[in-house]
Design an enzyme around this catalytic site. Structure first.
Site, mmCIF file in Angstrom:
data_model
loop_
_atom_site.group_PDB
_atom_site.id
_atom_site.type_symbol
_atom_site.label_atom_id
_atom_site.label_comp_id
_atom_site.label_asym_id
_atom_site.label_seq_id
_atom_site.Cartn_x
_atom_site.Cartn_y
_atom_site.Cartn_z
ATOM 1 N N LYS A 1 0.328 -0.981 0.109
ATOM 2 C CA LYS A 1 -0.038 -0.242 -0.206
ATOM 3 C C LYS A 1 0.673 1.510 -0.174
ATOM 4 C CE LYS A 1 -3.892 -0.270 -0.694
ATOM 5 N NZ LYS A 1 -4.765 -0.350 -0.868
HETATM 6 N N1 PMP Z 1 -2.831 -7.374 1.538
HETATM 7 C C1 PMP Z 1 -2.673 -6.004 2.365
HETATM 8 C C2 PMP Z 1 -2.144 -7.287 3.456
HETATM 9 C C3 PMP Z 1 -3.264 -4.862 2.206
HETATM 10 O O1 PMP Z 1 -3.098 -3.939 2.955
HETATM 11 C C4 PMP Z 1 -3.900 -4.769 0.910
HETATM 12 C C5 PMP Z 1 -4.883 -3.339 1.072
HETATM 13 N N2 PMP Z 1 -5.715 -3.346 1.377
HETATM 14 C C6 PMP Z 1 -4.006 -5.903 -0.197
HETATM 15 C C7 PMP Z 1 -3.234 -7.062 0.173
HETATM 16 C C8 PMP Z 1 -4.996 -5.643 -1.229
HETATM 17 O O2 PMP Z 1 -4.084 -4.679 -2.353
HETATM 18 P P1 PMP Z 1 -5.514 -4.045 -2.922
HETATM 19 O O3 PMP Z 1 -6.169 -2.687 -1.546
HETATM 20 O O4 PMP Z 1 -4.877 -2.685 -3.928
HETATM 21 O O5 PMP Z 1 -6.805 -4.446 -3.634
#
Ligand code: PMP
Length: 327
Positions: free
Chosen positions: A44
């Site tokens: 992130k």
């Molecule tokens: N893995 C973790 C540990 C996250 O914090 C997030 C974000 N919410 C994600 C995966 C998913 O990524 P995205 O928000 O880009 O779909």
């Protein structure tokens, strides 16, 4: 001199790590993008930097301004780092079902953290909606709005996708990703599909989320069961998710994810968070579906240290009916 330009310069460009045990077991090259090595510790950081840079470029964020966000943690962590480096204040709303480590870390980094009751998105007291209302109520503040602000997906279109393409010399057959806001899978899938439309994009979903149903039937219907994973799964199709080009989807249950992260810690020395575990289970299943000889890339979204009281706590696992695998 070979140097990076401050905190922002040290976001992205993460190594692509070959998961030796999984590659040998499947006959595919299973490669994980080491987002846990990003300066703020997760995938992130990319979204945080892009959302702030784009807000600055539009003139929405002025010197001394405030960035408000509703986040399960990692976006907040990325935002505070970037805001500290650029002189902005950070206010973070988060639901009260998240790990204590993330709340403590956000406080330590210097955010003002507001932990609010966990309620569904349709409820006006949902943490994201509270963040939006608060940002609108104070001068000089922006709501980062990671779910529907597509500068989030742009981060992955301009960084994650090109890095994967370059690091594999274009020899990538499938990209597997769990999804929360949808930013990672949207931006990365669009970039990779533009290079080669045959690259398979596979959404790996946790239980209790509507994304698997959306990807396979077009309708976002929540699946049965629940998950201890954090930051992934969703009940609705965000503006970021809507941009994703997904070919296939699969579901991973928590026990498979727990087995994966414990085994990887013991056999590869990699200490990973739960979404990385879902992704790697998804990568192994994708290898089975495609057969040997393929290159499959996924995201190692963050490391395990934020999850010591939950995923890496045997009592917590037992309270959820989960067990760590035998040594
Ligand atoms: N893995 C973790 C540990 C996250 O914090 C997030 C974000 N919410 C994600 C995966 C998913 O990524 P995205 O928000 O880009 O779909």
């Amino acid at each position: 001199m070979d140097t990076l330009d401050g905190f922002a310069g040290s976001i992205g460009n993460t190594p692509l790590i070959r998961l030796n045990s999984l590659s040998e077991a499947t006959g595919c090259e299973i490669l994980g993008k080491a987002e846990f090595m990003s300066a703020g510790g997760s995938v992130k950081d990319r979204a945080a930097l892009w959302m702030i840079q784009c807000a600055e470029a539009r003139g929405d964020l002025q010197p001394g301004g405030t960035v408000v966000e509703g986040t399960a943690g990692n976006t907040g962590i990325g935002l505070v780092h970037v805001c500290n480096a650029r002189g902005y204040k950070t206010v973070i709303y988060m639901p009260d079902n998240q790990s204590r480590e993330k709340v403590d870390l956000l406080n330590t980094l210097g955010a003002e953290v507001r932990v609010v009751k966990t309620v569904p998105y349709k409820d006006e007291m949902n943490y994201q909606k509270q963040a939006g209302r608060f940002a609108a109520s104070i001068d000089g503040a922006i709501w980062a709005n990671q779910f529907d602000n597509t500068d989030n997906a742009l981060a992955h279109y301009e960084s994650t996708g090109p890095e994967i393409w370059r690091q594999t010399d274009g020899r990538v057959d499938a990209f597997v990703s769990a999804s929360g806001t949808g930013g990672t899978i949207a931006g990365t899938s669009n970039f990779l599909k533009e290079q080669n439309a045959d690259i398979q994009i596979v959404l790996a979903d946790c239980m209790g989320s509507a994304l698997h149903s959306w990807a396979t039937t077009g309708e976002p219907v929540m699946s049965a069961g629940g998950s201890i994973t954090e930051g992934i799964g969703n009940s609705r199709i965000t503006d970021n998710q809507a941009q994703a080009r997904v070919d296939d989807a699969l579901q991973v249950d928590d026990q498979a994810m727990v087995d994966m992260v414990y085994n990887l810690l013991r056999t590869e020395g990699l200490f990973l968070g739960s979404s990385a575990g879902i992704n790697l289970c998804g990568a192994v299943e994708t290898a089975r579906r495609l057969g040997p000889g393929h290159t499959i890339v996924t995201m190692l979204c963050d490391g395990g240290s934020k999850y010591q009281s939950r995923l890496y706590n045997l009592d917590f696992l037992a309270s959820k009916g989960l067990t760590a695998p035998e040594r």
